[in-house]
Write an enzyme that holds these catalytic residues in place. Sequence first.
Site, PDB file in Angstrom:
ATOM      1  N   GLU A  55       0.876  -1.162   0.000  1.00 26.29           N
ATOM      2  CA  GLU A  55       0.000   0.000   0.000  1.00 26.29           C
ATOM      3  C   GLU A  55       0.918   1.219   0.000  1.00 26.29           C
ATOM      4  O   GLU A  55       1.825   1.308   0.831  1.00 26.29           O
ATOM      5  CB  GLU A  55      -0.871  -0.014   1.264  1.00 26.29           C
ATOM      6  CG  GLU A  55      -1.900   1.084   1.244  1.00 26.29           C
ATOM      7  CD  GLU A  55      -2.744   1.136   2.514  1.00 26.29           C
ATOM      8  OE1 GLU A  55      -2.707   0.182   3.316  1.00 26.29           O
ATOM      9  OE2 GLU A  55      -3.444   2.151   2.673  1.00 26.29           O
ATOM     10  N   ARG A 109       5.224 -13.003   9.770  1.00 25.61           N
ATOM     11  CA  ARG A 109       5.716 -11.642   9.654  1.00 25.61           C
ATOM     12  C   ARG A 109       7.108 -11.557  10.267  1.00 25.61           C
ATOM     13  O   ARG A 109       7.376 -12.208  11.277  1.00 25.61           O
ATOM     14  CB  ARG A 109       4.756 -10.807  10.500  1.00 25.61           C
ATOM     15  CG  ARG A 109       4.635  -9.410  10.144  1.00 25.61           C
ATOM     16  CD  ARG A 109       3.619  -8.719  11.049  1.00 25.61           C
ATOM     17  NE  ARG A 109       3.771  -7.318  10.775  1.00 25.61           N
ATOM     18  CZ  ARG A 109       3.201  -6.727   9.729  1.00 25.61           C
ATOM     19  NH1 ARG A 109       2.372  -7.389   8.959  1.00 25.61           N
ATOM     20  NH2 ARG A 109       3.436  -5.452   9.484  1.00 25.61           N
ATOM     21  N   LYS A 119       4.637   0.701   9.198  1.00 25.52           N
ATOM     22  CA  LYS A 119       4.680   1.986   8.491  1.00 25.52           C
ATOM     23  C   LYS A 119       4.008   3.088   9.302  1.00 25.52           C
ATOM     24  O   LYS A 119       4.458   4.230   9.300  1.00 25.52           O
ATOM     25  CB  LYS A 119       3.991   1.849   7.124  1.00 25.52           C
ATOM     26  CG  LYS A 119       4.889   1.244   6.068  1.00 25.52           C
ATOM     27  CD  LYS A 119       4.177   1.180   4.737  1.00 25.52           C
ATOM     28  CE  LYS A 119       3.130   0.106   4.753  1.00 25.52           C
ATOM     29  NZ  LYS A 119       2.442  -0.072   3.470  1.00 25.52           N
TER      30      LYS A 119
HETATM   31  P1  ATP Z   1       2.828  -2.123   7.900  1.00 21.31           P
HETATM   32  O1  ATP Z   1       2.171  -2.800   9.050  1.00 21.31           O
HETATM   33  O2  ATP Z   1       4.268  -1.817   8.123  1.00 21.31           O
HETATM   34  O3  ATP Z   1       2.059  -0.956   7.364  1.00 21.31           O
HETATM   35  P2  ATP Z   1       1.596  -3.614   5.876  1.00 21.31           P
HETATM   36  O4  ATP Z   1       1.415  -5.071   5.917  1.00 21.31           O
HETATM   37  O5  ATP Z   1       0.416  -2.783   6.163  1.00 21.31           O
HETATM   38  O6  ATP Z   1       2.815  -3.220   6.773  1.00 21.31           O
HETATM   39  P3  ATP Z   1       1.702  -3.442   3.051  1.00 21.31           P
HETATM   40  O7  ATP Z   1       2.163  -2.330   2.212  1.00 21.31           O
HETATM   41  O8  ATP Z   1       0.254  -3.760   3.050  1.00 21.31           O
HETATM   42  O9  ATP Z   1       2.186  -3.115   4.514  1.00 21.31           O
HETATM   43  O10 ATP Z   1       2.568  -4.754   2.811  1.00 21.31           O
HETATM   44  C1  ATP Z   1       2.920  -5.269   1.555  1.00 21.31           C
HETATM   45  C2  ATP Z   1       3.303  -6.714   1.737  1.00 21.31           C
HETATM   46  O11 ATP Z   1       4.391  -6.839   2.641  1.00 21.31           O
HETATM   47  C3  ATP Z   1       2.162  -7.532   2.312  1.00 21.31           C
HETATM   48  O12 ATP Z   1       2.066  -8.741   1.594  1.00 21.31           O
HETATM   49  C4  ATP Z   1       2.569  -7.773   3.736  1.00 21.31           C
HETATM   50  O13 ATP Z   1       2.044  -8.984   4.188  1.00 21.31           O
HETATM   51  C5  ATP Z   1       4.098  -7.780   3.643  1.00 21.31           C
HETATM   52  N1  ATP Z   1       4.706  -7.372   4.904  1.00 21.31           N
HETATM   53  C6  ATP Z   1       4.510  -6.229   5.589  1.00 21.31           C
HETATM   54  N2  ATP Z   1       5.187  -6.219   6.737  1.00 21.31           N
HETATM   55  C7  ATP Z   1       5.879  -7.386   6.787  1.00 21.31           C
HETATM   56  C8  ATP Z   1       6.781  -7.982   7.738  1.00 21.31           C
HETATM   57  N3  ATP Z   1       7.104  -7.367   8.868  1.00 21.31           N
HETATM   58  N4  ATP Z   1       7.281  -9.204   7.443  1.00 21.31           N
HETATM   59  C9  ATP Z   1       6.963  -9.828   6.296  1.00 21.31           C
HETATM   60  N5  ATP Z   1       6.128  -9.333   5.372  1.00 21.31           N
HETATM   61  C10 ATP Z   1       5.584  -8.127   5.605  1.00 21.31           C
HETATM   62 MG    MG Z   2      -1.347  -2.921   5.134  1.00 24.59          MG
END
Ligand code: ATP
Ligand code: MG
Length: 576
Positions: free
Chosen positions: A43, A267, A277
Amino acid sequence: MTNANPEIQAAPTLPNFLRDIIAEDVRTKKYGDAVVQTRFPPEPNGYLHIGHAKAICLDFGLADEFGGKTNLRFDDTNPAKEEQEYVDSIMADVRWLGFEWESLCYASDYFGQLYEWAIKLIKAGKAYVDDLSADEIREHRGTLTEPGKDSPYRNRSVEENLDLFTRMKKGEFPNGSRVLRAKIDMASPNINMRDPVMYRILHATHHRTGDEWCIYPMYDYAHGQSDSIERVTHSMCTLEFADHQPLYRWYIENIGIFPSQQIEFDRLNLTYTLLSKRKLLQLVQENRVSGWDDPRMPTLAGIRRRGFTPEALRSFCAAIGTSRTNGTTDIEMLEYYQRDDLNHRASRAMAVVRPLKLVIDNYPAGKEEMVEVANNPEDPSAGTRQVPFSGEIYIEQDDFREVPPPKYYRLSPGKEVRLRNAYFVTAQSIVKDAAGNIVEVHCTYDPLSRGGNSPDGRKVKSTMHWVSAAHAISAEIRLYDRLFIKANPSDVAEGEDVLTNLNPNSLEVITGAKLEPSLANAKLGDHYQFERVGYFCLDPDSAADSTPESTPGRLVFNRTLSLKDSWAKIEKKSGA
Ligand code: ATP
Ligand code: MG
């Protein structure tokens, strides 16, 4: 739970259950002859962090292994938080990590198609417009132990739903007044299946579609269908989406489209590090760091500026593997892979961080000479260079003690040490200022020890780095420490913010460090090992700010990582 001892070098490709699933699907031809297709779906609401690197390595790396393809897809369904700056940084970071996408996609490209599928679900009696407020919907949803209650609007006719939904799209209603919901099961044990919201009204300008839309799909309604449109075979995501999987499948089955499958993995969590983020944005907005690319940030932009390399990050991601339970990985493991990589690639250089003048009394006045030094003892092909030596040099303040503590083998009155690649010197006397600080140490050298060995086979216990005073260039050095003082930064008392765990000493700026002259030619992206001090790289602030008063312009170096210092450990243990 933490990962095993990082000293046990992991094979580059550890067993990984995701790989096993894909291999099995390929073997059984689950998708016929279609290639393995994955996607990385960020995102664009912030910069990528080390956790995303794990997801990227899995999405791109596993597809590569099976001769498949990976799309970069921006999951841009929330206009309020998304910006072009984030889109640009994410593309740059994926490429920096070493991957190239097959297609560049945006969920917003599918808004039209998603809308048509919503109409299809309404016509099939599987979606309805609800006039309950967000609070009322929450109240009706029930709990883990109690079923939800039907909305009074749940049994609207298909005609009325079609009329209201098209008018929602036309912009006739204000934000929050109505939503479109899937008609599934208000008594489902899985709360995600209790008539989830598909669309909300949001009169907001989108970074790509502008004002074309005022209804936006929810993540769950957009993600699986986007996968399906792109014919994604393996849609890998983190474990918090496991409870959403039945909904992912429900939409695909009820619309009747390509059956992408979602598979969840653990994760990445790292000690002393926040990987969210939302929280990282808070650090930026409250000026706790200098920006998304502050070298203390766990963002890819931050660690890149700090001097981390994509190779080390990829080795680390391969070594941690994946599992189906969340855990926490020690940050030392990442640092181990980074040191290992830099040890092979970094050019050696001599830099004195906190200088102390050493005057060699018996060195011929006015003389200077060049000594030959290996650029990288780990890599003979890196060659050698000439470093100037003279009768006045700088050594580290730490490398001299007037009264040496036990086991201190560096310079002290009467002691002999080696100046790396140059000569043996013996400290003779000290000059102090009025306040009693040591400002100069005087010594004698042994002219026969040139190159760093004496012909009589005399041994010294310490080898020190140095820089010739007349030839030295000055630089600013930035020493970084962990951004948080607690292994789990989120470990706070009730009502307190994670920011209370910020390390107040995470950045130490040292001006007036003295470097060997070759470092005037350092370029952005070069890696150095300042001997005995640590791994360093040039900071972009150097290029941006060339001050006229010093010839090579202002130089700023970031410490990527320290070397392991056994002396610091001994001192700590003895409480000195
Ligand atoms: P954040 O919580 O930091 O905002 P998010 O999951 O909301 O992370 P996205 O931009 O939606 O961020 O993530 C893109 C991809 O990265 C998704 O498939 C998510 O599952 C993966 N991802 C995000 N954080 C991690 C992590 N700490 N370890 C492994 N994969 C991750
Ligand atoms: Mg997300």
